[in-house]
Design a protein around this motif. Structure first.
Motif, PDB file in Angstrom:
ATOM      1  N   LEU A   1       0.806  -1.215   0.000  1.00 54.65           N
ATOM      2  CA  LEU A   1       0.000   0.000   0.000  1.00 54.65           C
ATOM      3  C   LEU A   1       0.843   1.270   0.000  1.00 54.65           C
ATOM      4  O   LEU A   1       0.428   2.289  -0.562  1.00 54.65           O
ATOM      5  N   GLU A   2       2.022   1.216   0.601  1.00 60.93           N
ATOM      6  CA  GLU A   2       2.914   2.394   0.545  1.00 60.93           C
ATOM      7  C   GLU A   2       3.298   2.706  -0.894  1.00 60.93           C
ATOM      8  O   GLU A   2       3.293   3.859  -1.318  1.00 60.93           O
ATOM      9  N   MET A   3       3.602   1.665  -1.664  1.00 55.65           N
ATOM     10  CA  MET A   3       3.957   1.843  -3.070  1.00 55.65           C
ATOM     11  C   MET A   3       2.751   2.353  -3.869  1.00 55.65           C
ATOM     12  O   MET A   3       2.898   3.202  -4.753  1.00 55.65           O
ATOM     13  N   VAL A   4       1.561   1.859  -3.552  1.00 54.71           N
ATOM     14  CA  VAL A   4       0.342   2.322  -4.222  1.00 54.71           C
ATOM     15  C   VAL A   4       0.137   3.811  -3.958  1.00 54.71           C
ATOM     16  O   VAL A   4      -0.127   4.593  -4.871  1.00 54.71           O
ATOM     17  N   GLY A   5       0.282   4.204  -2.697  1.00 53.96           N
ATOM     18  CA  GLY A   5       0.122   5.614  -2.346  1.00 53.96           C
ATOM     19  C   GLY A   5       1.147   6.501  -3.012  1.00 53.96           C
ATOM     20  O   GLY A   5       0.822   7.592  -3.508  1.00 53.96           O
ATOM     21  N   ARG A   6       2.383   6.046  -3.031  1.00 53.59           N
ATOM     22  CA  ARG A   6       3.455   6.824  -3.677  1.00 53.59           C
ATOM     23  C   ARG A   6       3.156   7.017  -5.160  1.00 53.59           C
ATOM     24  O   ARG A   6       3.268   8.117  -5.694  1.00 53.59           O
ATOM     25  N   ARG A   7       2.741   5.933  -5.820  1.00 58.52           N
ATOM     26  CA  ARG A   7       2.447   6.020  -7.263  1.00 58.52           C
ATOM     27  C   ARG A   7       1.242   6.922  -7.517  1.00 58.52           C
ATOM     28  O   ARG A   7       1.231   7.708  -8.476  1.00 58.52           O
ATOM     29  N   ALA A   8       0.232   6.845  -6.657  1.00 56.75           N
ATOM     30  CA  ALA A   8      -0.945   7.705  -6.803  1.00 56.75           C
ATOM     31  C   ALA A   8      -0.556   9.174  -6.667  1.00 56.75           C
ATOM     32  O   ALA A   8      -1.023  10.025  -7.436  1.00 56.75           O
ATOM     33  N   ALA A   9       0.309   9.488  -5.713  1.00 63.89           N
ATOM     34  CA  ALA A   9       0.766  10.873  -5.540  1.00 63.89           C
ATOM     35  C   ALA A   9       1.554  11.343  -6.754  1.00 63.89           C
ATOM     36  O   ALA A   9       1.374  12.478  -7.225  1.00 63.89           O
ATOM     37  N   GLU A  10       2.422  10.497  -7.276  1.00 60.04           N
ATOM     38  CA  GLU A  10       3.194  10.853  -8.474  1.00 60.04           C
ATOM     39  C   GLU A  10       2.263  11.165  -9.641  1.00 60.04           C
ATOM     40  O   GLU A  10       2.453  12.159 -10.355  1.00 60.04           O
ATOM     41  N   LEU A  11       1.259  10.307  -9.841  1.00 58.88           N
ATOM     42  CA  LEU A  11       0.311  10.525 -10.937  1.00 58.88           C
ATOM     43  C   LEU A  11      -0.493  11.807 -10.731  1.00 58.88           C
ATOM     44  O   LEU A  11      -0.776  12.531 -11.695  1.00 58.88           O
ATOM     45  N   LEU A  12      -0.844  12.093  -9.492  1.00 60.68           N
ATOM     46  CA  LEU A  12      -1.575  13.322  -9.186  1.00 60.68           C
ATOM     47  C   LEU A  12      -0.742  14.548  -9.525  1.00 60.68           C
ATOM     48  O   LEU A  12      -1.212  15.482 -10.185  1.00 60.68           O
ATOM     49  N   PHE A  13       0.525  14.560  -9.101  1.00 61.50           N
ATOM     50  CA  PHE A  13       1.401  15.692  -9.405  1.00 61.50           C
ATOM     51  C   PHE A  13       1.629  15.847 -10.903  1.00 61.50           C
ATOM     52  O   PHE A  13       1.679  16.966 -11.422  1.00 61.50           O
TER      53      PHE A  13
END
Length: 92
Positions: free
Chosen positions: A53-65
């Motif tokens: 889930l940490e990796m999922v959150g990190r990737r979601a933040a990257e995509l958002l930015f």
């Protein structure tokens, strides 16, 4: 038996123990999340699927930015899961 979360799986382990069932001899039990403090303190220790889930959150933040900066990327974005085997399955 596969449960939707490690918390639910701990309850299932308790219920199986109360019914006199042996885990993993009679029933193999597995959860989701890999919450180490829950999984490792279970008796027997809980096999679980680490959804990273940490990796999922990190990737979601990257995509958002990227989307905020005008670089939106659509489509499916997969994050690999990991099987963590412990004593609640014969795989351990």
């Amino acid at each position: 038996m596969l449960c939707g979360s490690d918390q639910i799986t701990r309850g299932a382990l308790d219920s199986l123990r109360e019914l006199g069932r042996s885990v993993p001899s009679d029933v193999a039990v597995m959860g989701h999340d890999n919450w180490e403090h829950i999984a490792t303190q279970a008796r027997p220790p809980l096999s679980t699927i680490d959804m990273r889930l940490e990796m999922v959150g990190r990737r979601a933040a990257e995509l958002l930015f990227e989307a905020i900066s005008g670089d939106a990327e659509s489509g499916l974005h997969a994050v690999p899961t990991k099987l963590v085997t412990r004593g609640s399955t014969a795989l351990a």
